[in-house]
Design a protein around this motif. Structure first.
Motif, PDB file in Angstrom:
ATOM      1  N   LYS A   1       5.043   7.389  -6.255  1.00 15.71           N
ATOM      2  CA  LYS A   1       4.274   6.182  -5.955  1.00 15.71           C
ATOM      3  C   LYS A   1       4.894   4.941  -6.598  1.00 15.71           C
ATOM      4  CE  LYS A   1      -0.456   4.491  -6.423  1.00 15.71           C
ATOM      5  NZ  LYS A   1      -1.797   4.833  -6.886  1.00 15.71           N
TER       6      LYS A   1
ATOM      7  N   THR B   1      -8.313   1.000   5.500  1.00 14.22           N
ATOM      8  CA  THR B   1      -7.711   0.148   4.470  1.00 14.22           C
ATOM      9  C   THR B   1      -7.072  -1.081   5.103  1.00 14.22           C
ATOM     10  OG1 THR B   1      -7.302   2.096   3.104  1.00 14.22           O
ATOM     11  CG2 THR B   1      -6.040   0.109   2.582  1.00 14.22           C
TER      12      THR B   1
ATOM     13  N   ILE C   1       0.844  -1.189   0.000  1.00 16.84           N
ATOM     14  CA  ILE C   1       0.000   0.000   0.000  1.00 16.84           C
ATOM     15  C   ILE C   1       0.883   1.245   0.000  1.00 16.84           C
ATOM     16  CG2 ILE C   1      -1.841   1.234   1.207  1.00 16.84           C
ATOM     17  CD1 ILE C   1      -2.528  -1.463   2.593  1.00 16.84           C
TER      18      ILE C   1
ATOM     19  N   SER D   1      -1.595   9.803   5.119  1.00 13.43           N
ATOM     20  CA  SER D   1      -2.744   8.896   5.123  1.00 13.43           C
ATOM     21  C   SER D   1      -3.309   8.613   6.504  1.00 13.43           C
ATOM     22  CB  SER D   1      -2.348   7.566   4.484  1.00 13.43           C
ATOM     23  OG  SER D   1      -1.867   7.768   3.191  1.00 13.43           O
TER      24      SER D   1
ATOM     25  N   CYS E   1       1.505   5.116   0.224  1.00 10.05           N
ATOM     26  CA  CYS E   1       0.668   6.139   0.862  1.00 10.05           C
ATOM     27  C   CYS E   1       1.440   7.438   1.024  1.00 10.05           C
ATOM     28  CB  CYS E   1       0.159   5.635   2.209  1.00 10.05           C
ATOM     29  SG  CYS E   1       1.398   5.608   3.512  1.00 10.05           S
TER      30      CYS E   1
ATOM     31  N   ASP F   1      -4.318   1.226  -3.329  1.00  8.40           N
ATOM     32  CA  ASP F   1      -4.092   2.573  -2.822  1.00  8.40           C
ATOM     33  C   ASP F   1      -4.458   2.640  -1.344  1.00  8.40           C
ATOM     34  OD1 ASP F   1      -3.116   3.594  -5.159  1.00  8.40           O
ATOM     35  OD2 ASP F   1      -5.006   4.468  -5.815  1.00  8.40           O
ATOM     36  N   ASP F   2      -3.984   3.696  -0.697  1.00  5.59           N
ATOM     37  CA  ASP F   2      -4.179   3.836   0.735  1.00  5.59           C
ATOM     38  C   ASP F   2      -5.615   4.165   1.137  1.00  5.59           C
ATOM     39  OD1 ASP F   2      -4.106   6.354  -0.384  1.00  5.59           O
ATOM     40  OD2 ASP F   2      -2.683   7.186   1.038  1.00  5.59           O
TER      41      ASP F   2
END
Length: 195
Positions: free
Chosen positions: A114, A64, A52, A57, A54, A136-137
């Motif tokens: 990312k 999540t 994940i 976040s 992030c 994704d976060d």
């Protein structure tokens, strides 16, 4: 005589959006609520790491993580905090460690990328887990999510699977404006999948 082509042009440009709207109107609505099921089989997913990436976040990463825990153990989750600064800009690490101390959290200073975060996550995870799921976060795995390892084992040509995104909102369900915005976001996801 030039006006005769206008209806044909309109038809050509409208065909795919009309087809997409029709499919969406006839498709069932999905619930955005993720419930922990007692039937989650962690043994089936023992070879799966969840990566994940992030950034800032702390507000939503726990949702999540909790949705992932329906399917894997804490140590199978790799949170990759990518930032352009030298130190974290929020309390994501603290929030994670206070609630889920066995989750793997890595801060990647001066990256802000990312793709690099995913790459490092895959490098950290691959020594223990042959398969990785990247989310994704702010994505919550559905309680009914299944990882189909057979796709990889039965066909040596398969190197990765892509699961399509659907836009859903837990906020203000049923309000017309919320439905309209969420529907348009969902259309964007579906159109990007057509390319």
């Amino acid at each position: 005589s030039n006006l005769n082509i206008i209806p044909l042009t309109v038809l050509m440009y409208c065909y795919e959006p009309v087809k997409l709207f029709t499919a969406m109107a006839l498709s069932p609505s999905y619930s955005a609520v993720v419930k922990k099921t007692e039937s989650a089989d962690h043994e089936t997913n023992k070879d799966l790491a969840i990566i994940i990436p992030c950034h800032k976040s702390e507000q939503f990463v726990l949702r999540t993580i909790r949705s992932c825990l329906n399917h894997v153990e804490e140590q199978q989750i790799f949170i990759m905090d990518n930032d352009k600064s030298l130190k974290p800009q929020d309390n994501t690490a603290k929030v994670i460690y206070q609630n889920h101390p066995r989750v793997n959290y890595f801060f990647l200073p001066k990256t802000g990328n990312k793709t690099i975060a995913i790459f490092y996550g895959a490098q950290f995870a691959r020594s223990q887990y042959p398969y990785s799921l990247i989310i994704d976060d702010d994505v919550e795995l559905d309680a009914n999510f299944t990882f189909n390892k057979k796709m990889f084992l039965n066909d040596p040509e398969v190197k990765g699977l892509v699961y399509p995104l659907r836009a859903m909102s837990r906020y203000l369900p049923g309000t017309p404006m919320n439905q309209l915005i969420t529907t348009w976001q969902d259309i964007e996801y579906q159109l990007s999948d057509l390319e």
